[in-house]
Design a protein around this motif. Structure first.
Motif, short mmCIF file in Angstrom:
data_model
loop_
_atom_site.label_atom_id
_atom_site.label_comp_id
_atom_site.label_asym_id
_atom_site.label_seq_id
_atom_site.Cartn_x
_atom_site.Cartn_y
_atom_site.Cartn_z
N LEU A 166 0.83 -1.21 0.00
CA LEU A 166 0.00 0.00 0.00
C LEU A 166 0.86 1.26 0.00
CD1 LEU A 166 -2.77 -1.01 2.58
CD2 LEU A 166 -3.13 -0.59 0.14
N TRP A 167 1.86 1.28 0.86
CA TRP A 167 2.71 2.47 0.96
C TRP A 167 3.70 2.54 -0.19
CZ3 TRP A 167 3.76 2.45 6.97
CH2 TRP A 167 2.61 2.93 7.61
N GLY A 168 4.20 1.39 -0.66
CA GLY A 168 5.14 1.41 -1.77
C GLY A 168 4.52 1.94 -3.04
N MET A 169 3.27 1.53 -3.31
CA MET A 169 2.58 2.01 -4.51
C MET A 169 1.99 3.40 -4.31
SD MET A 169 3.07 -0.18 -6.83
CE MET A 169 1.95 0.52 -8.05
N GLY A 170 1.96 3.87 -3.06
CA GLY A 170 1.40 5.19 -2.79
C GLY A 170 2.11 6.29 -3.54
N PHE A 171 3.44 6.27 -3.54
CA PHE A 171 4.19 7.29 -4.26
C PHE A 171 3.97 7.18 -5.75
CE2 PHE A 171 6.36 8.77 -0.59
CZ PHE A 171 7.03 9.93 -0.97
N VAL A 172 3.84 5.97 -6.24
CA VAL A 172 3.61 5.76 -7.68
C VAL A 172 2.29 6.40 -8.10
CG1 VAL A 172 3.29 4.03 -9.48
CG2 VAL A 172 4.98 3.64 -7.67
N PHE A 173 1.23 6.10 -7.35
CA PHE A 173 -0.08 6.65 -7.69
C PHE A 173 -0.15 8.15 -7.40
CE2 PHE A 173 -1.50 2.12 -7.04
CZ PHE A 173 -1.68 1.88 -8.39
N ALA A 174 0.57 8.60 -6.37
CA ALA A 174 0.61 10.03 -6.09
C ALA A 174 1.25 10.78 -7.25
CB ALA A 174 1.37 10.30 -4.80
N LYS A 175 2.33 10.22 -7.80
CA LYS A 175 2.99 10.82 -8.95
C LYS A 175 2.01 10.92 -10.13
CE LYS A 175 6.50 11.98 -11.70
NZ LYS A 175 7.27 13.22 -11.57
N ALA A 176 1.24 9.85 -10.35
CA ALA A 176 0.24 9.88 -11.42
C ALA A 176 -0.86 10.88 -11.11
CB ALA A 176 -0.35 8.48 -11.62
N GLY A 177 -1.26 10.97 -9.84
CA GLY A 177 -2.33 11.89 -9.44
C GLY A 177 -1.94 13.34 -9.61
N ILE A 178 -0.65 13.65 -9.41
CA ILE A 178 -0.18 15.02 -9.56
C ILE A 178 -0.28 15.48 -11.01
CG2 ILE A 178 1.92 16.45 -9.41
CD1 ILE A 178 2.59 14.96 -6.84
N THR A 232 -3.73 5.68 3.46
CA THR A 232 -3.78 6.36 4.76
C THR A 232 -4.67 5.62 5.76
OG1 THR A 232 -3.43 8.46 3.62
CG2 THR A 232 -4.16 8.56 5.91
N ALA A 233 -5.98 5.52 5.50
CA ALA A 233 -6.89 4.93 6.49
C ALA A 233 -6.56 3.45 6.74
CB ALA A 233 -8.33 5.09 6.01
N LEU A 234 -6.55 2.64 5.68
CA LEU A 234 -6.26 1.21 5.85
C LEU A 234 -4.81 1.00 6.25
CD1 LEU A 234 -7.04 -1.75 5.67
CD2 LEU A 234 -6.59 -1.66 3.20
N GLY A 235 -3.89 1.75 5.60
CA GLY A 235 -2.47 1.58 5.88
C GLY A 235 -2.13 1.85 7.34
N TYR A 236 -2.58 2.99 7.85
CA TYR A 236 -2.27 3.32 9.24
C TYR A 236 -3.00 2.39 10.22
CZ TYR A 236 0.44 7.48 8.21
OH TYR A 236 1.42 8.35 7.77
N SER A 237 -4.18 1.92 9.86
CA SER A 237 -4.89 0.97 10.72
C SER A 237 -4.09 -0.32 10.86
CB SER A 237 -6.28 0.67 10.15
OG SER A 237 -7.08 1.84 10.13
N ILE A 238 -3.56 -0.81 9.76
CA ILE A 238 -2.73 -2.01 9.80
C ILE A 238 -1.47 -1.76 10.61
CG2 ILE A 238 -1.32 -3.59 8.42
CD1 ILE A 238 -3.33 -3.24 6.15
N TRP A 239 -0.83 -0.59 10.38
CA TRP A 239 0.41 -0.28 11.08
C TRP A 239 0.22 -0.29 12.60
CZ3 TRP A 239 5.51 0.23 10.95
CH2 TRP A 239 6.14 0.99 11.92
N TYR A 240 -0.80 0.40 13.08
CA TYR A 240 -0.98 0.49 14.52
C TYR A 240 -1.48 -0.81 15.12
CZ TYR A 240 0.14 5.37 14.10
OH TYR A 240 0.81 6.54 13.85
#
Length: 297
Positions: free
Chosen positions: A15-27, A216-224
């Protein structure tokens, strides 16, 4: 670590690894700060129902949200306009070592020689990446990523002072408070918002959903959930897959082609970060306890 929790950790890394990839596309469709505002706003709408209001700590959380949220993420996402997602996901790993150094300075925490060596190695890797000829014109966005790392790390020093409220609760109210800050900053420093809302296609809005709900929501829920069951040092090694997934995702989704120097420097950064988080013995945290640092996604 139980198999189900190990799978959860792998999902988190993805989730976090692909986050930057999709954020780059979203920008490509949204201004970076505007995209961040939607990301945290959507996450806040989902998470706030499960996190009681820490009324007495809200002034301090507001400051944390400004430093480690609005300023830090804005710098990082603005840099992402001009550098590859694969490079961004590597350099962002410096946030952990930076937080450790600031904790030594401001919180008088002690640092072992092994962790110090890991931090030094991580920064050597960053120098190797930044020094390659291909990135001579990209020094400014690289500095923005480092600036984002410094402000994020500074926020972690403050976050330690309110860690008693619990990590998930803290992250939730950071998201709630940072959302209006990001919208205000976007309307001050960015323009064309109505045109963006009208022109964004379904892929752009799908990216917003991914960043807000998935990353964010699912990622941080898993992390904590994981750090409530295991020590941070047990979970952190799995998160070293984040930049690896980011590089692979950037190549597969965005057609990026990292240079050999970038890959070598990235490997050095990852090795240094991994060494800086390794300890011989680490006590298991109490359920609901906040991690020593907020994760860097």
């Amino acid at each position: 670590m139980k198999p189900i929790d190990f799978l959860a950790a792998l999902l988190l890394a993805a989730l976090w690894g692909m986050g930057f990839v999709f954020a780059k596309a979203g920008i490509g469709q949204f201004p970076p700060i505007f995209l961040l505002a939607f990301r945290f706003g959507l996450a806040a709408l989902v998470m706030v129902w499960f996190a009681p209001l820490p009324r007495e700590e809200m002034p301090r959380i507001l400051l944390i949200s400004l430093i480690a949220g609005a300023v830090s993420y804005s710098l990082t996402f603005m840099a992402l306009r001009d550098i590859d997602a694969s490079l961004g996901t590597i350099l962002i790993q410096l946030e952990g070592p930076l937080a450790a150094l600031l904790a030594v300075v401001f919180l008088k925490e002690k640092i072992t020689w092994l962790r110090g060596l890991g931090i030094a190695i991580a920064f050597i890797g960053a120098v190797v990446i930044a020094g390659q000829p291909r990135l001579e014109g990209a020094l400014w966005p690289i500095l923005l990523v480092v600036g984002g790392g410094v402000t994020w790390a500074s926020g972690q020093v403050l976050a330690k002072t309110v860690s008693h409220i619990g990590g998930f609760r803290l992250m939730t109210w950071i998201a709630v408070l940072v959302t209006p800050q990001l919208f205000i900053a976007s309307f001050i420093f960015e323009d064309g918002h109505m045109a963006v809302l009208q022109s964004a296609d379904w892929k752009g809005w799908l990216i917003v959903l991914y960043l807000g709900l998935g990353m964010t929501a699912l990622g941080y829920s898993i992390w904590y959930r994981l750090i409530a069951r295991y020590s941070v040092n047990q979970v952190s090694p799995v998160l070293l897959l984040v930049p690896v997934i980011g590089v692979i995702g950037g190549m597969a989704v965005l057609g990026e082609q990292p240079t050999l120097i970038t890959l070598v420097g990235g490997a050095i950064v990852i090795a240094g970060v991994g060494l800086s988080t390794w300890e011989r013995k680490s006590p298991r945290p109490v359920a609901g306890e906040a991690p020593r640092d907020l994760p860097t996604a």
